[in-house]
Design a protein around this motif. Structure first.
Motif: not given
Length: 468
Positions: A223-232
């Motif tokens: 899991r990631f803090p935000s969807i932007e972190d996951a996509v990056n």
């Protein structure tokens, strides 16, 4: 000449395999998405290429529409007989005709599903990798140019179909391609038919490329803090060259759907589902390299699935995303839409989609085969609520416009069908659409093959105006 006269001419050929019962008509006129019921006038179950050829010849003479039906799982209404006519159910043409293990290919009939094929292949050490969420028919997968979670490694149906047998609108039978891995012999009619959504011909046989079962496989979620972190994290992973077998994004709303529908307890945060394949040493190295990248973007909560049953459960959950959507707002339908953008534009596209869905107060999940820039939005909608329909239609249109602005396409894998015809004039120039219409007119001059799909009628003021 009429639909009724065509049915009368077909009855002696098909007997009780031509059905007009209300239950069967409704089964073939419904869909997984939000489109209205569209009933055929009859359902026919062919059992051979010759029978398909005979049927097409008769229907062409009577100007009777014919729409192929596989399993009915497409999301853009491809199989709906919106102009009535014959729903051609291919489920009885479902045999494996020949496995060529040494050449790693297989010849099959179109009604066979992907899961059935892989069961038949188990003893060979080979498998067919393309895996859309549903257990779709392979003929339908070719017709819609399907892909799935493994596209980042193995490509889509267009990369995995070597040859086809196709019945044309007038009943002629043609073969496209061969079992050779490459050819320069004339026009690539195989690629033309793959993705044509049953508008140019009826697929009656497929030759498919197979893959060897990998020595080692490992999968994980994090899991990631935000969807932007996951996509990056995805973008960096792809640009680094780590050979991912699967890399899938699910946003926090989709995780909520999984938890409700499948009784999971995942934290409601953006997640990546990943898989690595290869030698034991290669998989270990790939996993470690990805883990380091994920940590740089705040990835945490790694859960590894090493056992086959654990991996199967992980991908069963991901493949059930469309049905998990239903748990978010029971009683509504799902408008499922997808776009595909260059990988460098993925972060902007996904974050914009999530922000706009929230601004428009839409219950929307985001999932994606993000390793190739493709993601899906599943919007819950009450078709009887005109205001809600308008909001979601606006959102889908904005998503298509954004994809084109970023150098992408209005659909990466769902296809055009009924739902995305209105965007064709935005993605393609009037001259390009005219070229497509010329191909359709040449192969199907009476417009009986899946009429009312893919190509919008020409606009008197030009296709660009029609798209506004």
């Amino acid at each position: 000449m009429s639909i009724a006269s065509a049915i009368d001419a077909l009855r002696p050929l098909f007997g009780n395999r031509l059905a007009t019962s209300e239950a069967l008509l409704e089964q073939h006129g419904t869909n997984e998405s939000h489109f209205a019921l569209a009933l055929p006038d009859a359902v026919v179950f062919p059992e051979s290429t010759q029978e398909v050829s005979d049927l097409m010849r008769i229907c062409n003479q009577h100007c009777c529409p014919v729409v192929a039906f596989g399993t009915g799982t497409s999301l853009e209404g491809h199989h709906l007989p919106v102009q009535g006519g014959i729903s051609l159910d291919m489920s009885r043409m479902n045999r494996v005709l020949r496995i060529n293990a040494e050449d790693m290919d297989v010849v099959i009939q179109p009604g066979l599903t992907r899961e059935e094929l892989n069961v038949d292949l188990r003893a060979t050490g080979l498998y067919f990798p393309v895996d859309p969420g549903a257990n779709a028919s392979l003929g339908g997968m070719a017709a819609t140019r399907a892909s799935g979670t493994t596209a980042v490694k193995f490509g889509t149906m267009k990369d995995n179909v070597l040859a086809l047998e196709v019945v044309l609108a007038d009943g002629r039978v043609i073969r496209t391609g061969s079992r050779a891995r490459k050819s320069s012999a004339g026009y690539d009619l195989t690629r033309l038919m793959v993705g044509s959504e049953g508008t140019l011909g009826i697929i009656t046989e497929l030759t498919l490329r197979l893959q060897g079962q990998p020595e080692a496989v490992s999968a994980a979620t994090c899991r990631f803090p935000s969807i932007e972190d996951a996509v990056n994290c995805v973008i960096t992973t792809i640009q680094t060259g780590i050979p991912m077998a699967r890399i899938e994004l699910v946003d926090e709303m989709m995780v909520r759907g999984f938890n409700l529908y499948m009784k999971k307890d995942l934290p409601e945060a953006p997640h990546l589902f990943v898989e690595f394949q290869g030698s034991a040493a290669g998989v270990a190295e790939q996993s470690a390299n990805f883990g380091a990248i994920a940590e740089d973007f705040g990835g945490s909560g790694f859960t590894w699935a090493e056992k086959p049953e654990d991996r199967n459960e992980l991908w069963r959950m991901r493949h059930g995303g469309h049905y998990a959507n239903n748990a978010l707002q029971p009683g509504k339908k799902t408008l499922a839409t997808d776009v595909c953008v260059p990988i460098s534009q993925l972060a902007e596209a996904v974050t914009t989609a999530q922000r706009r869905s929230r601004e428009l107060d839409i219950t929307c999940t985001i999932v994606g085969h993000v390793g190739d820039g493709n993601f899906h939005c599943g919007c819950r909608v009450d078709p009887a609520n005109a205001e809600e329909v308008a909001r979601i239609t606006r959102f889908a249109g904005e998503l298509a416009d954004m994809a084109l602005r970023l150098g992408g396409t209005v659909t990466g894998e769902h296809g055009i069908g009924l739902g995305k015809m209105k965007y064709m004039g935005k993605e393609h120039s009037p001259d390009t659409l005219d070229a497509m219409r010329a191909i359709k007119a040449a192969l199907d001059p009476n417009n009986i093959l899946n009429p009312g799909k893919i190509l919008p009628p020409p606009h008197p003021d030009g296709d660009a105006n029609a798209a506004q």
